[in-house]
Design a protein around this motif. Structure first.
Motif, PDB file in Angstrom:
ATOM      1  N   THR A 107       0.844  -1.189   0.000  1.00 27.70           N
ATOM      2  CA  THR A 107       0.000   0.000   0.000  1.00 27.70           C
ATOM      3  C   THR A 107       0.879   1.238   0.000  1.00 27.70           C
ATOM      4  N   ASN A 108       0.351   2.324  -0.501  1.00 28.95           N
ATOM      5  CA  ASN A 108       1.064   3.599  -0.534  1.00 28.95           C
ATOM      6  C   ASN A 108       0.496   4.520   0.541  1.00 28.95           C
ATOM      7  N   ILE A 109       1.368   5.189   1.267  1.00 26.06           N
ATOM      8  CA  ILE A 109       0.965   6.129   2.314  1.00 26.06           C
ATOM      9  C   ILE A 109       1.261   7.536   1.828  1.00 26.06           C
ATOM     10  N   GLU A 152      10.822  15.488  -7.893  1.00 26.26           N
ATOM     11  CA  GLU A 152       9.663  14.665  -8.257  1.00 26.26           C
ATOM     12  C   GLU A 152       9.220  13.746  -7.118  1.00 26.26           C
ATOM     13  N   ARG A 153       9.561  14.105  -5.906  1.00 28.83           N
ATOM     14  CA  ARG A 153       9.188  13.306  -4.746  1.00 28.83           C
ATOM     15  C   ARG A 153       8.293  14.068  -3.776  1.00 28.83           C
ATOM     16  N   ILE A 173      13.482   7.803   1.142  1.00 24.95           N
ATOM     17  CA  ILE A 173      14.108   8.968   0.507  1.00 24.95           C
ATOM     18  C   ILE A 173      13.179  10.176   0.565  1.00 24.95           C
ATOM     19  N   SER A 174      11.894   9.988   0.234  1.00 21.80           N
ATOM     20  CA  SER A 174      10.947  11.104   0.263  1.00 21.80           C
ATOM     21  C   SER A 174      10.788  11.653   1.670  1.00 21.80           C
ATOM     22  N   SER A 178      11.469  15.523   2.753  1.00 24.22           N
ATOM     23  CA  SER A 178      10.465  16.324   3.450  1.00 24.22           C
ATOM     24  C   SER A 178      11.013  16.888   4.753  1.00 24.22           C
ATOM     25  N   ASP A 179      11.800  16.101   5.473  1.00 24.31           N
ATOM     26  CA  ASP A 179      12.411  16.606   6.711  1.00 24.31           C
ATOM     27  C   ASP A 179      13.331  17.785   6.428  1.00 24.31           C
ATOM     28  N   SER A 180      14.083  17.710   5.336  1.00 24.60           N
ATOM     29  CA  SER A 180      14.990  18.803   4.983  1.00 24.60           C
ATOM     30  C   SER A 180      14.212  20.066   4.632  1.00 24.60           C
TER      31      SER A 180
END
Length: 267
Positions: A107-109, A152-153, A173-174, A178-180
């Motif tokens: 599943t994708n979150i 693209e993430r 990686i995404s 996002s944290d950065s």
């Protein structure tokens, strides 16, 4: 020490029982040795509380199935996929084949976070370009076209004058990207008040310096040529008119005109 007859009989009963057990174990050992004579099998009968060490040589074998097994890999080529353990078997399969060869599913979150941000949206994009190689504008109707993607993430959207939102599909990686971006937005938010104060102070200081410079220029020119809206400068019969506000010089003599203009700029 004296023993009565019953004590002796009790001890003899125990000896007979123990010998009987050892005889049964011995017969079992001999039977096992005979049964597994064609194999290199060692059968031992340890005493009570005696430690026994056994060594097992076990090689794990993984089988590739599905799309991963469509191509035979070359020598030294890396095979990548999901390693699935079922009972004592191991299988390597592609992510898309997981629901086909097992009872598992994927599943994708999708994650979304809203951050307080009162700065200019273009400034944020510029700062992100200094860190990430790929920052591209994206069409988005909800944010009035004010959105851009990072590698693209992750998508950054303009929500209002006080908020922005980040959107991404969760993976290692995404999540790191996002944290950065969140850390950068929060740092910019802390810098905005300081930059605004410094900008006001710099503007105020610049205005004061310009005002002082104008007063010095005005006093110097008045002392030289008198006080008028336009200053009239006469040199060797040649006349030049200088506008002290704009710095424009009018004169039929180009040489005098250039000398007055340069002198005014230096002042």
């Amino acid at each position: 020490m004296l023993y009565d007859e019953q004590d002796i009989l009790r001890s003899m009963d125990k000896i007979e029982v123990n010998l009987h057990l050892w005889n049964e174990i011995g017969r079992l050992k001999q039977k096992l040795i005979t049964q597994f004579a064609d194999r290199n099998t060692k059968i031992i009968s340890p005493k009570n509380c005696q430690s026994v060490e056994m060594y097992f040589n076990f090689e794990k074998m993984e089988k590739t199935i599905g799309r991963v097994a469509e191509k035979i890999p070359e020598v030294g080529e890396t095979v990548s996929g999901l390693l699935v353990k079922k009972a004592f078997t191991y299988q390597i399969m592609a992510l898309d084949d997981l629901h086909v060869f097992s009872q598992l599913s994927t599943t994708n979150i999708s994650q979304r976070i809203t951050i307080a941000y009162t700065g200019a949206f273009g400034v944020l994009k510029h700062r992100l370009k200094q860190i990430f190689e790929s920052v591209e504008s994206l069409p988005d109707e909800e944010s009035e076209g004010r959105a851009f993607g990072v590698h693209e993430r992750l998508t950054v959207k303009y929500e209002s004058e006080k908020h922005i939102s980040l959107h991404w599909s969760s993976d290692p990686i995404s999540d790191m990207v996002s944290d950065s971006v969140v850390a950068l937005v929060l740092n910019i938010g802390r810098e905005i008040p300081k930059v605004a104060v410094e900008s006001k102070e710099a503007t105020k200081t610049e205005e004061e310096n310009n005002y002082k410079a104008e007063k010095v220029i005005h006093a110097l020119l008045v002392s030289l040529f008198g006080e008028n809206g336009k200053l009239v400068i006469s040199v060797d019969g040649n006349v030049a008119h200088l506008d002290k506000q704009s710095g424009n010089v009018e004169s039929e003599n180009e040489s005098l005109k250039e000398r007055v203009r340069v002198a005014f700029q230096r002042i």
